[in-house]
Design a protein around this motif. Structure first.
Motif, PDB file in Angstrom:
ATOM      1  N   LEU A 133      -3.046 -10.157   4.543  1.00 34.47           N
ATOM      2  CA  LEU A 133      -1.610 -10.321   4.287  1.00 34.47           C
ATOM      3  C   LEU A 133      -1.219  -9.645   2.971  1.00 34.47           C
ATOM      4  O   LEU A 133      -0.173  -9.016   2.867  1.00 34.47           O
ATOM      5  CB  LEU A 133      -1.262 -11.813   4.221  1.00 34.47           C
ATOM      6  CG  LEU A 133      -1.284 -12.561   5.552  1.00 34.47           C
ATOM      7  CD1 LEU A 133      -1.146 -14.059   5.319  1.00 34.47           C
ATOM      8  CD2 LEU A 133      -0.167 -12.075   6.461  1.00 34.47           C
ATOM      9  N   HIS A 134      -2.091  -9.799   1.971  1.00 35.11           N
ATOM     10  CA  HIS A 134      -1.812  -9.254   0.640  1.00 35.11           C
ATOM     11  C   HIS A 134      -1.707  -7.730   0.703  1.00 35.11           C
ATOM     12  O   HIS A 134      -0.821  -7.136   0.099  1.00 35.11           O
ATOM     13  CB  HIS A 134      -2.948  -9.662  -0.310  1.00 35.11           C
ATOM     14  CG  HIS A 134      -2.542  -9.762  -1.746  1.00 35.11           C
ATOM     15  ND1 HIS A 134      -1.790 -10.800  -2.233  1.00 35.11           N
ATOM     16  CD2 HIS A 134      -2.772  -8.951  -2.808  1.00 35.11           C
ATOM     17  CE1 HIS A 134      -1.594 -10.629  -3.528  1.00 35.11           C
ATOM     18  NE2 HIS A 134      -2.172  -9.495  -3.911  1.00 35.11           N
ATOM     19  N   ILE A 135      -2.611  -7.115   1.456  1.00 39.39           N
ATOM     20  CA  ILE A 135      -2.616  -5.650   1.566  1.00 39.39           C
ATOM     21  C   ILE A 135      -1.421  -5.171   2.371  1.00 39.39           C
ATOM     22  O   ILE A 135      -0.812  -4.150   2.057  1.00 39.39           O
ATOM     23  CB  ILE A 135      -3.937  -5.173   2.219  1.00 39.39           C
ATOM     24  CG1 ILE A 135      -5.086  -5.387   1.237  1.00 39.39           C
ATOM     25  CG2 ILE A 135      -3.856  -3.704   2.631  1.00 39.39           C
ATOM     26  CD1 ILE A 135      -6.437  -5.182   1.826  1.00 39.39           C
ATOM     27  N   ARG A 136      -1.061  -5.938   3.393  1.00 38.46           N
ATOM     28  CA  ARG A 136       0.056  -5.543   4.242  1.00 38.46           C
ATOM     29  C   ARG A 136       1.316  -5.326   3.426  1.00 38.46           C
ATOM     30  O   ARG A 136       2.008  -4.325   3.573  1.00 38.46           O
ATOM     31  CB  ARG A 136       0.282  -6.635   5.283  1.00 38.46           C
ATOM     32  CG  ARG A 136       1.237  -6.190   6.332  1.00 38.46           C
ATOM     33  CD  ARG A 136       1.591  -7.283   7.282  1.00 38.46           C
ATOM     34  NE  ARG A 136       2.830  -6.847   7.903  1.00 38.46           N
ATOM     35  CZ  ARG A 136       3.308  -7.288   9.024  1.00 38.46           C
ATOM     36  NH1 ARG A 136       2.671  -8.210   9.665  1.00 38.46           N
ATOM     37  NH2 ARG A 136       4.433  -6.843   9.496  1.00 38.46           N
ATOM     38  N   HIS A 137       1.638  -6.272   2.557  1.00 40.49           N
ATOM     39  CA  HIS A 137       2.826  -6.072   1.720  1.00 40.49           C
ATOM     40  C   HIS A 137       2.498  -5.228   0.490  1.00 40.49           C
ATOM     41  O   HIS A 137       3.326  -4.445   0.034  1.00 40.49           O
ATOM     42  CB  HIS A 137       3.415  -7.422   1.295  1.00 40.49           C
ATOM     43  CG  HIS A 137       4.665  -7.298   0.483  1.00 40.49           C
ATOM     44  ND1 HIS A 137       5.846  -6.840   1.025  1.00 40.49           N
ATOM     45  CD2 HIS A 137       4.921  -7.510  -0.832  1.00 40.49           C
ATOM     46  CE1 HIS A 137       6.773  -6.792   0.079  1.00 40.49           C
ATOM     47  NE2 HIS A 137       6.240  -7.197  -1.052  1.00 40.49           N
ATOM     48  N   GLY A 138       1.293  -5.406  -0.030  1.00 40.84           N
ATOM     49  CA  GLY A 138       0.918  -4.760  -1.290  1.00 40.84           C
ATOM     50  C   GLY A 138       0.827  -3.248  -1.210  1.00 40.84           C
ATOM     51  O   GLY A 138       1.316  -2.546  -2.099  1.00 40.84           O
ATOM     52  N   PHE A 139       0.239  -2.735  -0.163  1.00 40.30           N
ATOM     53  CA  PHE A 139       0.065  -1.283  -0.071  1.00 40.30           C
ATOM     54  C   PHE A 139       1.414  -0.581   0.038  1.00 40.30           C
ATOM     55  O   PHE A 139       1.691   0.387  -0.680  1.00 40.30           O
ATOM     56  CB  PHE A 139      -0.820  -0.919   1.131  1.00 40.30           C
ATOM     57  CG  PHE A 139      -1.012   0.561   1.286  1.00 40.30           C
ATOM     58  CD1 PHE A 139      -1.941   1.235   0.510  1.00 40.30           C
ATOM     59  CD2 PHE A 139      -0.236   1.294   2.179  1.00 40.30           C
ATOM     60  CE1 PHE A 139      -2.099   2.607   0.625  1.00 40.30           C
ATOM     61  CE2 PHE A 139      -0.389   2.668   2.306  1.00 40.30           C
ATOM     62  CZ  PHE A 139      -1.325   3.321   1.520  1.00 40.30           C
ATOM     63  N   TRP A 140       2.248  -1.097   0.916  1.00 39.11           N
ATOM     64  CA  TRP A 140       3.583  -0.508   1.091  1.00 39.11           C
ATOM     65  C   TRP A 140       4.382  -0.620  -0.214  1.00 39.11           C
ATOM     66  O   TRP A 140       5.062   0.316  -0.627  1.00 39.11           O
ATOM     67  CB  TRP A 140       4.305  -1.221   2.246  1.00 39.11           C
ATOM     68  CG  TRP A 140       5.714  -0.788   2.415  1.00 39.11           C
ATOM     69  CD1 TRP A 140       6.161   0.339   3.041  1.00 39.11           C
ATOM     70  CD2 TRP A 140       6.877  -1.467   1.935  1.00 39.11           C
ATOM     71  NE1 TRP A 140       7.530   0.402   2.981  1.00 39.11           N
ATOM     72  CE2 TRP A 140       7.991  -0.683   2.314  1.00 39.11           C
ATOM     73  CE3 TRP A 140       7.088  -2.658   1.230  1.00 39.11           C
ATOM     74  CZ2 TRP A 140       9.301  -1.062   2.008  1.00 39.11           C
ATOM     75  CZ3 TRP A 140       8.393  -3.030   0.925  1.00 39.11           C
ATOM     76  CH2 TRP A 140       9.475  -2.230   1.314  1.00 39.11           C
ATOM     77  N   SER A 141       4.272  -1.785  -0.876  1.00 39.06           N
ATOM     78  CA  SER A 141       4.989  -1.989  -2.138  1.00 39.06           C
ATOM     79  C   SER A 141       4.518  -1.013  -3.208  1.00 39.06           C
ATOM     80  O   SER A 141       5.321  -0.497  -3.988  1.00 39.06           O
ATOM     81  CB  SER A 141       4.787  -3.418  -2.653  1.00 39.06           C
ATOM     82  OG  SER A 141       5.408  -4.318  -1.786  1.00 39.06           O
ATOM     83  N   ALA A 142       3.203  -0.763  -3.235  1.00 37.73           N
ATOM     84  CA  ALA A 142       2.650   0.160  -4.225  1.00 37.73           C
ATOM     85  C   ALA A 142       3.268   1.545  -4.038  1.00 37.73           C
ATOM     86  O   ALA A 142       3.602   2.233  -5.012  1.00 37.73           O
ATOM     87  CB  ALA A 142       1.136   0.228  -4.105  1.00 37.73           C
ATOM     88  N   ALA A 143       3.444   1.928  -2.788  1.00 40.07           N
ATOM     89  CA  ALA A 143       4.054   3.238  -2.503  1.00 40.07           C
ATOM     90  C   ALA A 143       5.480   3.290  -3.063  1.00 40.07           C
ATOM     91  O   ALA A 143       5.903   4.309  -3.621  1.00 40.07           O
ATOM     92  CB  ALA A 143       4.057   3.499  -1.000  1.00 40.07           C
ATOM     93  N   GLN A 144       6.213   2.183  -2.938  1.00 40.48           N
ATOM     94  CA  GLN A 144       7.591   2.147  -3.456  1.00 40.48           C
ATOM     95  C   GLN A 144       7.585   2.172  -4.984  1.00 40.48           C
ATOM     96  O   GLN A 144       8.384   2.849  -5.614  1.00 40.48           O
ATOM     97  CB  GLN A 144       8.339   0.898  -2.974  1.00 40.48           C
ATOM     98  CG  GLN A 144       8.233   0.614  -1.484  1.00 40.48           C
ATOM     99  CD  GLN A 144       8.531   1.816  -0.619  1.00 40.48           C
ATOM    100  OE1 GLN A 144       9.513   2.517  -0.818  1.00 40.48           O
ATOM    101  NE2 GLN A 144       7.659   2.094   0.337  1.00 40.48           N
ATOM    102  N   THR A 145       6.676   1.380  -5.568  1.00 40.25           N
ATOM    103  CA  THR A 145       6.614   1.293  -7.024  1.00 40.25           C
ATOM    104  C   THR A 145       6.255   2.639  -7.645  1.00 40.25           C
ATOM    105  O   THR A 145       6.787   3.020  -8.681  1.00 40.25           O
ATOM    106  CB  THR A 145       5.578   0.229  -7.441  1.00 40.25           C
ATOM    107  OG1 THR A 145       5.954  -1.006  -6.843  1.00 40.25           O
ATOM    108  CG2 THR A 145       5.509   0.072  -8.945  1.00 40.25           C
ATOM    109  N   LEU A 146       5.350   3.363  -6.993  1.00 40.61           N
ATOM    110  CA  LEU A 146       4.939   4.653  -7.528  1.00 40.61           C
ATOM    111  C   LEU A 146       5.916   5.758  -7.150  1.00 40.61           C
ATOM    112  O   LEU A 146       5.720   6.926  -7.501  1.00 40.61           O
ATOM    113  CB  LEU A 146       3.528   4.998  -7.044  1.00 40.61           C
ATOM    114  CG  LEU A 146       2.451   4.008  -7.525  1.00 40.61           C
ATOM    115  CD1 LEU A 146       1.112   4.334  -6.912  1.00 40.61           C
ATOM    116  CD2 LEU A 146       2.346   4.020  -9.056  1.00 40.61           C
ATOM    117  N   GLY A 147       6.958   5.378  -6.436  1.00 41.14           N
ATOM    118  CA  GLY A 147       8.032   6.331  -6.130  1.00 41.14           C
ATOM    119  C   GLY A 147       7.667   7.360  -5.082  1.00 41.14           C
ATOM    120  O   GLY A 147       8.332   8.385  -4.971  1.00 41.14           O
TER     121      GLY A 147
END
Lengths: 223, 249
Positions: free
Chosen positions: A171-185
């Motif tokens: 679950l953590h990776i599911r939201h985390g990976f996509w979020s990381a992509a947004q955070t890193l622009g």
């Protein structure tokens, strides 16, 4: 630049994204290594030994392993400290709750904080169990990871702790990976679907890969 | 329609508030939500009570003054501003909870009115654009590629109502700030201050006590102007670019 990074909420998110991706990259390798258990005790133990001699003769015995450990500890600490500071800030930003509450966001999104705490506790147990052997059930034998893994997954609590943690990880990776992509622009409208798919695939593959080991021990496939 | 309203009442910024229950009758489905509240206030005034204070101005969905959390949704169940929400979105006998925007950066002034000057300070932190003053320049003097113009316009639609902050579980102002940053940073007119704008606005946003982004997407869902969630991604990209560049100076 370091100051701007650490003082800003956006900068702290960047720290979380980068440290998260480091841990994620490690987990992919870790999961693939775990699957060696399906090829029998010799190959699994040999693999574990090979990790210690990795990089020789350029590196000394176990140096590659220790370098990895230092990087991972740094990543875990950076990730957790940023998460803690950001969460405190988030909670402070909404001091009065709404009277009319609505269930919001996906399950993966809502469980990021608790999931992270579960994962942190799991890492401690996991190291004490299979690296140092401190809380290992039965006799822990360094250099015999195959038997050690079977010992752990022969206890009900070993299986429960591990499987719960791996599900939290998914679950953590599911939201985390996509979020990381947004955070890193690097996310964008056109790439959004691709990042969501990669996140789901990574989450699923890692969850299935990790869970397969305790399941195999429980069902007697690995013994 | 006969409705039961549960409204947040708070005498002033320092007083404790609580939900008060009111009954309103003869509400037409064609009334706007604010007209329905006007009806309630008329009755309250006739009964010698203090009317419910709420922000409103243009009532055309373009000024961004209205700000109510209705049944837990910023601006209510439809994707529009509270003033453009009509009572046909509700049923006879409904119980409607009405609360102010909730964020430490948006303190309650009275009842449903909150102080949103934190947004003004974020805008101020962005500063001016370098542009010659005087007569309006010829429209084609500065060419803007069509996709950039569309992108800027999409973000310029933000009316600064604060629904994004109200909807965000962290009380974050990322969507608002990103709309402003993206709007000007993509245009040639905004290029000279491209780095300082994003750094200063994000710093001010943090300074005001808004929370951080956890990418739940609630802001974009609540936004009456449809500012997309990916707008935040764009601001992150601008911020990282500016941080890298400021390090070189």
């Amino acid at each position: 630049m370091t100051r701007t990074m650490w003082d800003s909420s956006v900068g702290k998110k960047t720290v979380m994204a980068v440290s998260g991706l480091i841990m994620l990259a490690y987990l992919v390798v870790h999961m693939l290594g775990n699957l060696k258990i399906f090829f029998g005790s010799d190959e699994f133990n040999e693999y574990a030994h090979a990790l210690r001699t990795l990089g020789e003769p350029f590196l000394h015995y176990e140096w590659a392993l220790w370098i990895t450990r230092v990087v991972l500890v740094a990543a875990v600490v950076a990730h957790a400290v940023s998460a803690y500071q950001l969460s405190r800030r988030d909670i402070k930003a909404r001091p009065t709750k709404y009277v009319h509450k609505k269930p919001r966001a996906s399950y993966a999104t809502r469980t990021m904080r608790w999931g992270g705490i579960i994962l942190g506790l799991f890492i401690v147990w996991h190291i004490l169990d299979l690296t140092t052997g401190t809380v290992h059930p039965g006799g822990f034998e360094a250099g015999h990871p195959y038997q050690n893994v079977i010992d752990t997954f022969s206890t009900w609590y070993g299986n429960v702790i591990y499987i719960v943690a791996v599900l939290a990880l998914g679950l953590h990776i599911r939201h985390g990976f996509w979020s990381a992509a947004q955070t890193l622009g690097v996310g964008s409208r056109t790439r959004d679907r691709a990042f969501k798919t990669i996140a789901n695939v990574l989450a699923l593959v890692l969850t299935v890969g990790f869970v397969s080991v305790p399941v195999a021990v429980m069902t007697g496939v690995v013994s | 329609m006969k409705l039961t309203l549960r409204v947040w009442r708070q005498r002033n910024a320092d007083a404790d508030g609580a939900m008060s229950t009111y009954e309103v009758d003869d509400i037409s489905p064609d009334m706007s939500f604010l007209e329905m509240l006007d009806t309630l206030n008329e009755e309250l005034i006739l009964g010698g009570e203090d009317p419910v204070a709420f922000d409103h101005d243009c009532r055309e969905g373009i000024c961004g003054a209205c700000s109510l959390v209705i049944n837990g949704d910023a601006h209510g169940p439809e994707r529009t501003t509270t003033c453009q929400l009509h009572m046909r979105s509700f049923k006879d006998g409904d119980i409607i909870d009405i609360e102010p925007w909730r964020a430490s950066a948006f303190p309650v002034v009275k009842d449903l009115v909150v102080d949103r000057s934190a947004f003004d300070r974020i805008i101020q932190a962005g500063g001016y654009i370098t542009a010659p003053t005087g007569a309006a320049p010829e429209a084609h003097a500065t060419p803007v590629p069509k996709p950039d113009a569309d992108f800027a316009f999409e973000h310029a639609e933000c009316i600064g109502c604060g629904a994004c902050v109200a909807a965000c579980p962290n009380g974050a102002a990322m969507l608002f700030t990103s709309a402003k940053v993206n709007h000007l940073n993509v245009l040639p007119q905004g290029a000279p201050e491209r780095e300082t704008r994003v750094l200063d606005m994000v710093a001010q946003m943090d300074e005001e006590g808004f929370g951080g982004c956890t990418l739940t997407g609630e802001c974009a869902t609540a936004c009456p102007k449809g500012i997309p969630l990916v707008s935040i991604t764009g601001m992150n990209k601008e911020w990282l670019r500016a941080t890298r560049r400021s390090g070189k100076r």
